[in-house]
Scaffold this motif. Structure first.
Motif, PDB file in Angstrom:
ATOM      1  N   TYR A 209      -8.681  25.523  44.063  1.00  0.00           N
ATOM      2  CA  TYR A 209      -8.333  24.459  43.845  1.00  0.00           C
ATOM      3  C   TYR A 209      -7.980  23.605  45.026  1.00  0.00           C
ATOM      4  CZ  TYR A 209      -3.349  26.127  43.751  1.00  0.00           C
ATOM      5  OH  TYR A 209      -2.338  26.913  44.100  1.00  0.00           O
ATOM      6  N   LEU A 210      -7.601  24.052  46.046  1.00  0.00           N
ATOM      7  CA  LEU A 210      -7.217  23.505  47.267  1.00  0.00           C
ATOM      8  C   LEU A 210      -8.528  22.802  47.861  1.00  0.00           C
ATOM      9  CD1 LEU A 210      -4.422  25.375  49.114  1.00  0.00           C
ATOM     10  CD2 LEU A 210      -4.278  23.213  47.699  1.00  0.00           C
ATOM     11  N   HIS A 227      -9.450  21.770  58.306  1.00  0.00           N
ATOM     12  CA  HIS A 227      -8.103  21.331  57.822  1.00  0.00           C
ATOM     13  C   HIS A 227      -7.461  22.295  56.762  1.00  0.00           C
ATOM     14  CE1 HIS A 227      -8.041  17.876  60.496  1.00  0.00           C
ATOM     15  NE2 HIS A 227      -9.436  17.578  59.963  1.00  0.00           N
ATOM     16  N   ILE A 228      -8.128  22.883  56.005  1.00  0.00           N
ATOM     17  CA  ILE A 228      -7.606  23.673  54.838  1.00  0.00           C
ATOM     18  C   ILE A 228      -7.779  25.280  55.137  1.00  0.00           C
ATOM     19  CG2 ILE A 228      -7.603  24.002  52.438  1.00  0.00           C
ATOM     20  CD1 ILE A 228      -7.025  21.213  53.104  1.00  0.00           C
ATOM     21  N   PRO A 231      -6.088  26.661  58.637  1.00  0.00           N
ATOM     22  CA  PRO A 231      -4.388  26.936  58.681  1.00  0.00           C
ATOM     23  C   PRO A 231      -3.847  27.803  57.513  1.00  0.00           C
ATOM     24  CG  PRO A 231      -5.253  24.669  58.516  1.00  0.00           C
ATOM     25  CD  PRO A 231      -6.447  25.451  58.582  1.00  0.00           C
ATOM     26  N   LEU A 232      -4.847  27.963  56.369  1.00  0.00           N
ATOM     27  CA  LEU A 232      -4.253  28.995  55.507  1.00  0.00           C
ATOM     28  C   LEU A 232      -4.517  30.266  55.681  1.00  0.00           C
ATOM     29  CD1 LEU A 232      -4.838  27.021  52.159  1.00  0.00           C
ATOM     30  CD2 LEU A 232      -2.674  27.205  53.217  1.00  0.00           C
ATOM     31  N   GLU A 313       7.385  29.574  62.137  1.00  0.00           N
ATOM     32  CA  GLU A 313       7.313  29.030  60.514  1.00  0.00           C
ATOM     33  C   GLU A 313       6.272  29.741  59.840  1.00  0.00           C
ATOM     34  OE1 GLU A 313       7.294  24.644  58.563  1.00  0.00           O
ATOM     35  OE2 GLU A 313       6.694  24.903  60.590  1.00  0.00           O
ATOM     36  N   GLU A 314       6.655  30.101  58.591  1.00  0.00           N
ATOM     37  CA  GLU A 314       5.600  30.745  57.682  1.00  0.00           C
ATOM     38  C   GLU A 314       5.512  29.928  56.485  1.00  0.00           C
ATOM     39  OE1 GLU A 314       5.004  34.617  56.549  1.00  0.00           O
ATOM     40  OE2 GLU A 314       6.231  35.251  58.201  1.00  0.00           O
ATOM     41  N   PHE A 315       4.376  29.688  56.021  1.00  0.00           N
ATOM     42  CA  PHE A 315       4.217  28.771  54.821  1.00  0.00           C
ATOM     43  C   PHE A 315       3.792  29.476  53.541  1.00  0.00           C
ATOM     44  CE2 PHE A 315       0.661  27.730  57.605  1.00  0.00           C
ATOM     45  CZ  PHE A 315      -0.458  28.313  57.064  1.00  0.00           C
TER      46      PHE A 315
ATOM     47  N   PHE B  85      -4.269  17.602  39.935  1.00  0.00           N
ATOM     48  CA  PHE B  85      -4.558  18.752  39.313  1.00  0.00           C
ATOM     49  C   PHE B  85      -3.485  19.563  38.757  1.00  0.00           C
ATOM     50  CE2 PHE B  85      -7.656  18.353  42.700  1.00  0.00           C
ATOM     51  CZ  PHE B  85      -8.694  18.811  42.478  1.00  0.00           C
ATOM     52  N   ALA B  89      -1.908  21.254  43.582  1.00  0.00           N
ATOM     53  CA  ALA B  89      -2.987  21.541  44.767  1.00  0.00           C
ATOM     54  C   ALA B  89      -2.508  20.740  45.776  1.00  0.00           C
ATOM     55  CB  ALA B  89      -4.344  20.927  44.258  1.00  0.00           C
ATOM     56  N   TYR B  91      -1.440  20.637  49.584  1.00  0.00           N
ATOM     57  CA  TYR B  91      -1.992  21.458  50.856  1.00  0.00           C
ATOM     58  C   TYR B  91      -0.731  22.220  51.512  1.00  0.00           C
ATOM     59  CZ  TYR B  91      -5.855  18.432  50.492  1.00  0.00           C
ATOM     60  OH  TYR B  91      -6.789  18.017  49.872  1.00  0.00           O
ATOM     61  N   HIS B  93       0.336  23.740  53.901  1.00  0.00           N
ATOM     62  CA  HIS B  93       0.736  23.781  55.147  1.00  0.00           C
ATOM     63  C   HIS B  93       1.004  22.320  55.912  1.00  0.00           C
ATOM     64  CE1 HIS B  93      -3.685  23.303  54.895  1.00  0.00           C
ATOM     65  NE2 HIS B  93      -3.730  22.918  55.850  1.00  0.00           N
ATOM     66  N   MET B  94       0.762  21.371  54.850  1.00  0.00           N
ATOM     67  CA  MET B  94       0.971  20.014  55.451  1.00  0.00           C
ATOM     68  C   MET B  94       2.258  19.250  54.766  1.00  0.00           C
ATOM     69  SD  MET B  94      -2.659  18.169  54.956  1.00  0.00           S
ATOM     70  CE  MET B  94      -4.078  19.165  55.475  1.00  0.00           C
ATOM     71  N   PHE B 102      -4.054  12.465  53.917  1.00  0.00           N
ATOM     72  CA  PHE B 102      -5.237  13.427  54.231  1.00  0.00           C
ATOM     73  C   PHE B 102      -6.640  12.690  53.870  1.00  0.00           C
ATOM     74  CE2 PHE B 102      -8.168  16.950  53.283  1.00  0.00           C
ATOM     75  CZ  PHE B 102      -8.401  17.315  54.602  1.00  0.00           C
ATOM     76  N   ARG B 137       6.660  23.525  49.534  1.00  0.00           N
ATOM     77  CA  ARG B 137       7.493  24.705  49.060  1.00  0.00           C
ATOM     78  C   ARG B 137       8.985  24.010  49.066  1.00  0.00           C
ATOM     79  NH1 ARG B 137       9.663  26.862  54.155  1.00  0.00           N
ATOM     80  NH2 ARG B 137       8.143  26.180  55.688  1.00  0.00           N
TER      81      ARG B 137
END
Lengths: 315, 375
Positions: A209-210, A227-228, A231-232, A313-315, B85, B89, B91, B93-94, B102, B137
């Motif tokens: 979904y991201l 960008h997605i 980073p993930l 940092e962790e996400f 969504f 949805a 992101y 990390h942003m 974005f 988060r």
């Protein structure tokens, strides 16, 4: 008589309950569960480690039964030796190029397989199994396998193909630079599989979904990757980077089988240098000092990776 | 803002024997600035329809037009749509600010300053200006949903697509957000397609609702039209809570026979039945069932099983022979389990459906306003 029987019964009950209390106390204590692992680690990991440190401060030799403690002399000899720095340079090239190639190719393969699986394309399982098989083959076998492939006559597999395509026989193993390149190639061939597994697993953690949201937001495939996905994937990339760097720094068996460190000492990486120092030149103390240096390098690398790549940092 | 037309939309997944028809020949027209809710049970094809509009799924057959221009085959980024969504949805990390900007960074030539300004304006409108530097988060579900909405709004799209955006929120917040969303949509006047499986959301939010089942469009109309004049038994049962009661009856002239009672229709009503079939299903909404003292014509007995007091009203679960049925009575009417009640179904409130096809052959007599009927 009856009183005695009941007393015995009473004692038996008390004893049973004490044993059961003791049993549950043992069972509930964390030490009971930690001890097997702790003993295993101490015997097989900590003891050799401490022993290596101890040996590195001695002039121990395989042919002399007596030895003495020489403080940091062994280390100073290692650092003052031009061989050590030349082996370090070879190791840095070997590790640097191998790691970049393994991550790059691993990423391409992981993305291709991920794409294939998502699209339900045939062949993705076959690809995964074939790539994985490279990983499960022992290093020594890979060394021999590549040695056969790189035989420097027209009958060597790769040279045969080159000659058939109109080229000349290439000195894959007898030319210094080519030998290093061949070693990197063989190591990459083996290590890419591990990278691929790690990164493929990481890609499964990037929610679809991201990607959909980014597509709606107008990101092109490359922008989505930049960008997605990246980073993930960072935590997985980081772990992958640390692990394959450490594996490659410690690579020894494959190089031994493929080139034996030659021609000359063109492919003698630090791990091989250490081995030759111990078992060819019999200098156990020096070998232990190199092992300690390599350990410190590994530890420092891990710390640097943690500090600069992942941040706090962790996400 | 734009008008959206979906014309004969078909979406199939898989091939050969594994083929699944997710959306089957759906036609929907949405006027500029309208709020259309696509509603139906899980797997009815509503989300697939929305994803086809978004360009996240390829259309198998049919056409989707935005202001008369086909958008089938265009990439999502070229469709001038924004989507919210179900799971937000965002992101991870942003920060909220980066999430919101974005899309503009990707698709527009606006300068950094201009993007910042738009994001901040939108954040102010959404009441999330204090959250802009936070990562998803660190935000609650409601705050995340606001950021997700903000991300859609900053794009200033022609159409908003919303895929069950409130289903992850708790009941109280859902109600609040429902109102907020409606206010927002009215303020922005952006054409909106909203997908939900919750009929209450559909009824309360949509200018019009489209009910889907098994990939097929069952009915499209205003919420009250769908409620009072359902085209078939599925719509009648799906819209309304508690749902409509259904009792199988056999028609004998003006008489409807059920195992437990006989219901006599007036000549005028019998004439209005748009079918010759004798096997029918009688439908009556819980709030239309009346409690009587037994002397009334068409009255019959039922036993109270369970009562659910709601305060202003009470849902009474009843047994009519072997069949369960729910009646909604005034909150001050006290009934107890085991009690026998006399009920009647007012003739102008009953619905009749063909037992085989489910098609409505008689709906309750309309009590809609003129403007409602005109829609």
């Amino acid at each position: 008589m009856a009183t005695e029987t009941s007393r015995t019964r009473h004692y038996a009950t008390v004893a049973r309950s004490r044993v059961s209390r003791l049993g549950s106390a043992v069972q509930e204590h964390p030490l009971t569960w930690l001890l097997p692992a702790a003993i295993f680690l101490c015997v097989f990991l900590l003891y050799p480690l401490v022993e290596a440190f101890r040996m590195s401060f001695t002039n121990m030799s395989l042919i002399e039964p007596d030895y003495s403690y020489v403080g940091l002399d062994t280390f100073s000899r290692v650092f003052n030796s031009s061989d050590f720095w030349s082996m370090t340079r070879i190791t840095v090239i070997f590790v640097g190029v191998s790691v970049v190639l393994q991550i790059g190719l691993g990423m391409i393969l992981a993305l291709a397989i991920d794409y294939g699986v998502r699209r339900g394309l045939y062949g993705s399982i076959v690809t995964r199994i074939s790539v994985l098989s490279a990983w499960v083959i022992p290093g020594i076998v890979i060394g021999i396998l590549w040695k056969i492939m790189l035989i420097e006559t027209r009958y060597g597999v790769i040279n045969y193909i080159i000659v058939r395509l109109g080229g000349d026989v290439v000195s894959f193993l007898s030319d210094g630079q080519m030998a290093l390149l061949s070693t990197i190639m063989a190591n990459t061939w083996r290590g890419t599989a591990f990278s691929m597994i790690m990164l493929y697993a990481g890609l499964q953690q990037v929610p679809e979904y991201l990607q959909d949201a980014a597509r709606i937001d107008g990101a092109s495939p490359l922008q989505r990757f930049r960008h997605i996905t990246i980073p993930l994937l960072m935590p997985v990339l980081f772990i992958n980077l640390v692990l394959i760097t450490i594996y490659t720094v410690n690579t020894f068996d494959m190089v031994l089988a493929l080139t034996g460190g030659g021609p000359g000492r063109a492919t003698e990486v630090l791990a091989l240098f250490m081995y030759f120092e111990a078992f060819n030149r019999f200098n156990l103390g020096t070998a232990a000092a190199i092992a300690v240096v390599m350990l410190l390098v590994n530890v420092v690398m891990t710390v640097i990776y943690i500090k600069y790549l992942l941040g706090e940092e962790e996400f | 803002m734009a008008a959206l037309d979906i014309d004969g939309l078909v979406k199939r997944f898989g091939t050969g024997g594994d083929e699944i028809v997710a959306v089957d020949d759906v036609d929907v027209s949405i006027d500029d600035g309208d709020f259309l809710v696509l509603v139906g049970p899980s797997g009815c094809g509503k989300s697939t329809t929305l994803r086809c509009i978004a360009g996240l799924e390829e259309v198998t057959e049919g056409d989707i037009r935005l202001d008369g221009e086909s958008i089938v085959g265009r990439k999502p980024m070229d469709r001038d749509i924004a989507m919210v969504f179900q799971n937000y949805a965002l992101y991870p990390h942003m920060t909220a600010r980066e999430n919101m900007s974005f899309g503009l960074k990707m698709t527009s030539d606006l300068s950094k300053g201009e993007i910042e300004e738009i994001v901040e304006d939108t954040a102010r409108m959404m009441g999330i200006e204090d959250l802009l530097e936070k990562k998803p988060r660190e935000l609650s579900g409601g705050q995340q949903q606001r950021v997700a909405l903000g991300r859609a709004i900053v794009r200033d799209p022609a159409v908003f697509l919303m895929d069950e955006p409130l289903s992850n929120l708790d009941a109280k917040l859902r109600t609040t957000m429902r109102t907020e969303l409606q206010n927002l949509q009215q303020k922005l006047e952006t054409t909106t397609v909203y997908v939900t499986h919750d009929q209450t959301e559909a009824m309360t939010m949509g200018d019009r609702i489209a009910i889907l089942n098994g990939g097929k469009l069952q009915q499209i109309g205003t919420p009250l039209e769908c409620y009072h004049q359902p085209t078939n038994q599925f719509v009648a049962g799906f819209i309304g809570a508690p749902s409509m009661n259904f009792l199988e009856v056999t028609r004998e002239g003006t008489r409807l026979d059920h195992a437990e009672f006989s219901y006599r229709l007036s000549e005028a009503t019998a004439e209005r039945i748009d079918s010759e079939t004798t096997e029918l299903v009688l439908g009556i909404r819980p709030e239309d069932i009346e409690l009587v003292d037994g002397e009334e014509p068409n009255a019959f007995r039922a036993t109270v099983d369970v009562t659910e007091p709601m305060g202003d009203s009470t849902h009474v679960s009843l047994s009519i022979g072997d069949q369960q049925c729910t009646a909604t009575v005034d909150g001050d009417v006290i009934v107890s389990p085991g009690e026998e009640l006399w009920l009647t179904f007012p003739e102008d409130r009953i619905h009749l459906f063909d037992a085989e096809s489910g098609v409505a052959v008689k709906n309750r007599e309309a009590s809609l306003t003129g403007s409602e009927m005109a829609l």
